[in-house]
Each structure stands twice: as structure tokens, then as C-alpha cells.
Scaffold this motif. Sequence first.
Motif, PDB file in Angstrom:
ATOM      1  N   LEU A 240     -90.178  74.893 -98.279  1.00 45.18           N
ATOM      2  CA  LEU A 240     -88.967  74.130 -98.569  1.00 45.18           C
ATOM      3  C   LEU A 240     -89.078  72.743 -97.954  1.00 45.18           C
ATOM      4  O   LEU A 240     -89.768  72.556 -96.953  1.00 45.18           O
ATOM      5  CB  LEU A 240     -87.736  74.832 -97.987  1.00 45.18           C
ATOM      6  CG  LEU A 240     -87.447  76.256 -98.456  1.00 45.18           C
ATOM      7  CD1 LEU A 240     -86.262  76.832 -97.686  1.00 45.18           C
ATOM      8  CD2 LEU A 240     -87.180  76.294 -99.955  1.00 45.18           C
ATOM      9  N   GLU A 241     -88.372  71.801 -98.528  1.00 43.94           N
ATOM     10  CA  GLU A 241     -88.206  70.508 -97.879  1.00 43.94           C
ATOM     11  C   GLU A 241     -87.279  70.692 -96.677  1.00 43.94           C
ATOM     12  O   GLU A 241     -86.429  71.588 -96.666  1.00 43.94           O
ATOM     13  CB  GLU A 241     -87.613  69.493 -98.863  1.00 43.94           C
ATOM     14  CG  GLU A 241     -88.506  69.206-100.063  1.00 43.94           C
ATOM     15  CD  GLU A 241     -87.847  68.267-101.054  1.00 43.94           C
ATOM     16  OE1 GLU A 241     -86.744  67.747-100.734  1.00 43.94           O
ATOM     17  OE2 GLU A 241     -88.408  68.063-102.144  1.00 43.94           O
ATOM     18  N   GLN A 242     -87.433  69.866 -95.653  1.00 42.94           N
ATOM     19  CA  GLN A 242     -86.582  70.000 -94.479  1.00 42.94           C
ATOM     20  C   GLN A 242     -85.098  69.842 -94.850  1.00 42.94           C
ATOM     21  O   GLN A 242     -84.721  68.899 -95.532  1.00 42.94           O
ATOM     22  CB  GLN A 242     -86.982  68.985 -93.418  1.00 42.94           C
ATOM     23  CG  GLN A 242     -88.243  69.374 -92.665  1.00 42.94           C
ATOM     24  CD  GLN A 242     -88.118  70.752 -92.001  1.00 42.94           C
ATOM     25  OE1 GLN A 242     -87.158  71.038 -91.293  1.00 42.94           O
ATOM     26  NE2 GLN A 242     -89.105  71.605 -92.241  1.00 42.94           N
ATOM     27  N   ASN A 243     -84.313  70.825 -94.428  1.00 44.25           N
ATOM     28  CA  ASN A 243     -82.865  70.855 -94.677  1.00 44.25           C
ATOM     29  C   ASN A 243     -82.522  70.928 -96.158  1.00 44.25           C
ATOM     30  O   ASN A 243     -81.434  70.523 -96.586  1.00 44.25           O
ATOM     31  CB  ASN A 243     -82.164  69.643 -94.041  1.00 44.25           C
ATOM     32  CG  ASN A 243     -80.793  70.000 -93.507  1.00 44.25           C
ATOM     33  OD1 ASN A 243     -80.572  71.109 -93.041  1.00 44.25           O
ATOM     34  ND2 ASN A 243     -79.867  69.059 -93.568  1.00 44.25           N
ATOM     35  N   GLN A 244     -83.442  71.468 -96.957  1.00 42.31           N
ATOM     36  CA  GLN A 244     -83.243  71.518 -98.409  1.00 42.31           C
ATOM     37  C   GLN A 244     -81.966  72.261 -98.796  1.00 42.31           C
ATOM     38  O   GLN A 244     -81.220  71.820 -99.679  1.00 42.31           O
ATOM     39  CB  GLN A 244     -84.455  72.185 -99.073  1.00 42.31           C
ATOM     40  CG  GLN A 244     -84.314  72.378-100.575  1.00 42.31           C
ATOM     41  CD  GLN A 244     -85.544  72.988-101.209  1.00 42.31           C
ATOM     42  OE1 GLN A 244     -86.672  72.679-100.830  1.00 42.31           O
ATOM     43  NE2 GLN A 244     -85.355  73.887-102.168  1.00 42.31           N
ATOM     44  N   ILE A 245     -81.711  73.389 -98.163  1.00 45.87           N
ATOM     45  CA  ILE A 245     -80.569  74.214 -98.569  1.00 45.87           C
ATOM     46  C   ILE A 245     -79.252  73.469 -98.339  1.00 45.87           C
ATOM     47  O   ILE A 245     -78.373  73.465 -99.211  1.00 45.87           O
ATOM     48  CB  ILE A 245     -80.596  75.558 -97.828  1.00 45.87           C
ATOM     49  CG1 ILE A 245     -81.761  76.412 -98.360  1.00 45.87           C
ATOM     50  CG2 ILE A 245     -79.280  76.305 -97.991  1.00 45.87           C
ATOM     51  CD1 ILE A 245     -82.004  77.694 -97.595  1.00 45.87           C
ATOM     52  N   ILE A 246     -79.106  72.836 -97.190  1.00 44.39           N
ATOM     53  CA  ILE A 246     -77.882  72.078 -96.921  1.00 44.39           C
ATOM     54  C   ILE A 246     -77.784  70.865 -97.827  1.00 44.39           C
ATOM     55  O   ILE A 246     -76.721  70.559 -98.381  1.00 44.39           O
ATOM     56  CB  ILE A 246     -77.824  71.649 -95.443  1.00 44.39           C
ATOM     57  CG1 ILE A 246     -77.770  72.880 -94.532  1.00 44.39           C
ATOM     58  CG2 ILE A 246     -76.615  70.744 -95.195  1.00 44.39           C
ATOM     59  CD1 ILE A 246     -76.570  73.773 -94.744  1.00 44.39           C
ATOM     60  N   ASN A 247     -78.894  70.169 -98.022  1.00 42.49           N
ATOM     61  CA  ASN A 247     -78.881  68.968 -98.868  1.00 42.49           C
ATOM     62  C   ASN A 247     -78.529  69.275-100.309  1.00 42.49           C
ATOM     63  O   ASN A 247     -77.974  68.417-101.009  1.00 42.49           O
ATOM     64  CB  ASN A 247     -80.242  68.265 -98.806  1.00 42.49           C
ATOM     65  CG  ASN A 247     -80.525  67.640 -97.450  1.00 42.49           C
ATOM     66  OD1 ASN A 247     -79.612  67.400 -96.666  1.00 42.49           O
ATOM     67  ND2 ASN A 247     -81.792  67.376 -97.165  1.00 42.49           N
TER      68      ASN A 247
END
Length: 321
Positions: A240-247
Motif C-alpha cells: 500500500l501507499e503510506q496512509n492509503q486507507i485514510i487518504n
Amino acid sequence: MFPLYPEIKPFARYRLKVDDVHELYVDESGNKEGIPVLFIHAGPGSGCEFDSRCFFNPEKYRIVLFDQRGAGRSTPNCELRNNRTQDLVSDMEKIRKSLSIDKWVLFGGGWGSTLSLVYAETHPNSVLGLVLRGIFLGRRKDIDWFYQEGASRFYPDHWADYIEPVPASNRDSLLAAYHRIINGENELARMGAAKSWSAWEAHCSNLHPNQRLIRHLSDSHRSLARCRIGTHYLLNDCFLEQNQIINQAGNLRDIPGILVHGRFDTICPLDNAHELHVAWPDSQLFIVREAGHSATEPALTDALIRATRDMAIRFEADFGV
């Protein structure tokens, strides 16, 4: 306090070939005409369990289980080729389409919550709602908390057992060290590392020690897959990209979610769930006071059963159940 529903057997089992390497195990149980729900197991690498169907009223739900790539009854076991988060998301869509399901509820804990969220953000039009436990956002800081430094301060005795297979000179990156051992040629070293890896999680999972869970997770066959596939995902930031879920939480708009999280979860600290709840206004957050991470804890089981009951009430009229 609500217990699990009685154990039931599947009414159908499938082998689904998803690419040139992997074949998944899939089964269905409950009401064939009920609210479709996909159980997404933890891990990575764990596979479903005998009680995975027992969080759902079988009169209300059409319960779908699958073992993720390389895990459980899916083949080949422990296989890392073509095994990334995006592959698993694609597999879930293939399962949905192969079963002719329009939309379904997603149910997952730990890594299962991560995968549920990535799927829902990728395919929001395929999701009725989400019931998630022990939220894990898959960020580097979330990974390091449990596998490098953080939880170690709560369980220094069990941490000592966890780091024991790794030479002192390699402990600056425990995930990398475990990955080298579990993919090495020394079979005894592989098995020892796998058991230490799984025992560490088992000891930290419950607010009160659960010897059955510790024995279960430390089983030789199960722990090998958990360690090999787990290090593969975690070293790569869960792909995943860093902080993908929140973004990308905006993609969850209008999807109802119920988040259940133990106050004393030392594997996935509560700030994961709180941050997700803030970013996802359509979610409800239930903090369970006397619980850690594992769904086997009575207080978490109770909260999850209540959550699936509430989700069923929301959609039962649409499915006539």
C-alpha cells in the motif's frame, strides 16, 4: 452477553482458479437467499477457522468464506508469487462475480480489516456495509509498533522469546531477519522462527491469556504460512501507499460501517480505529472496554455478534429474510 452462533457446515464448496499459480478454497453456508457476507480472515497467511461462520445468523446471511492466496486450503501453500494486496482484492471480485452476488457485506479483523477497507475503497459499488474488528491500517508505523518496537514494552517477557531466533547483530530489522530465516534452507531454523513469530502474536492477542489460541496459532503448518506470507506483506508495507486507507476514505462515503475495537488492543492500537472513524463519517466506532485484539475474547465476540445483527436489520427487508 451474546455468544457465537452454533457451528454449521457449508452447503457448497468450490475451487476457484484465479491465475496460473493460485487456486482458492471458497465455501458457502447459511441461507442461500440471505444477505451476502464475505468473511475475510486475518493474517496474512492464517486461513479461515472452524468458527469463522459463527459470527452470523445463518437464517439471515449467505456466508461466504475463502482462504487467501497461499493460506489455509488454497494452493499452493505458502506461495509468494503473485501474492500482493491488489491480487487479493482482484480475487474477491472474482469470487463475487462467480457467485453472482451484486453487493455484499464485508467482515474482517486485523489484516482482514485492512483488506476489507482496500477492497471497499477500490470497489465501493460492490459493498453493502462493513463490520470490522481490530483495525489495522497497514502503515509503516503500525507495522513497526508490533514487529520492531512498541508492543515490546507491554510484553517484554514474550518479546524476548520473539527475538531469540534472530542474531543480536540483525535485530535492527526484525522483519527482514525473520524473512531471511523463513525462506532459508535450514528447516529447523524455519520451523523455530515460524513458531516464535506466531507465539508472539498469540500471547499479545488477548487481555487474559488464552492457551488454546496460543497452541492453535503455534501449530507447525499454520505458523509456517503465517510467518512466510506475513513477512512478505509487512516488509512491503502491505503493498500500500503510506496512509492509503485514510487518504482514500472518501471512497467509503454512504457505506455503513461498524468498527469494533478493544480498548487494550496492543497489536493494533486504538488510534487506528479512531483515525479511520474520523475520516469515515458513515462509520460507528464501538470501543470494547475489557478486551484486547482477538475475536475469541467474550466481550469482543459479543460486540461483533451485535454488529452483524444490526447490519442484518439494516438490509433484511431488501433480501426478504
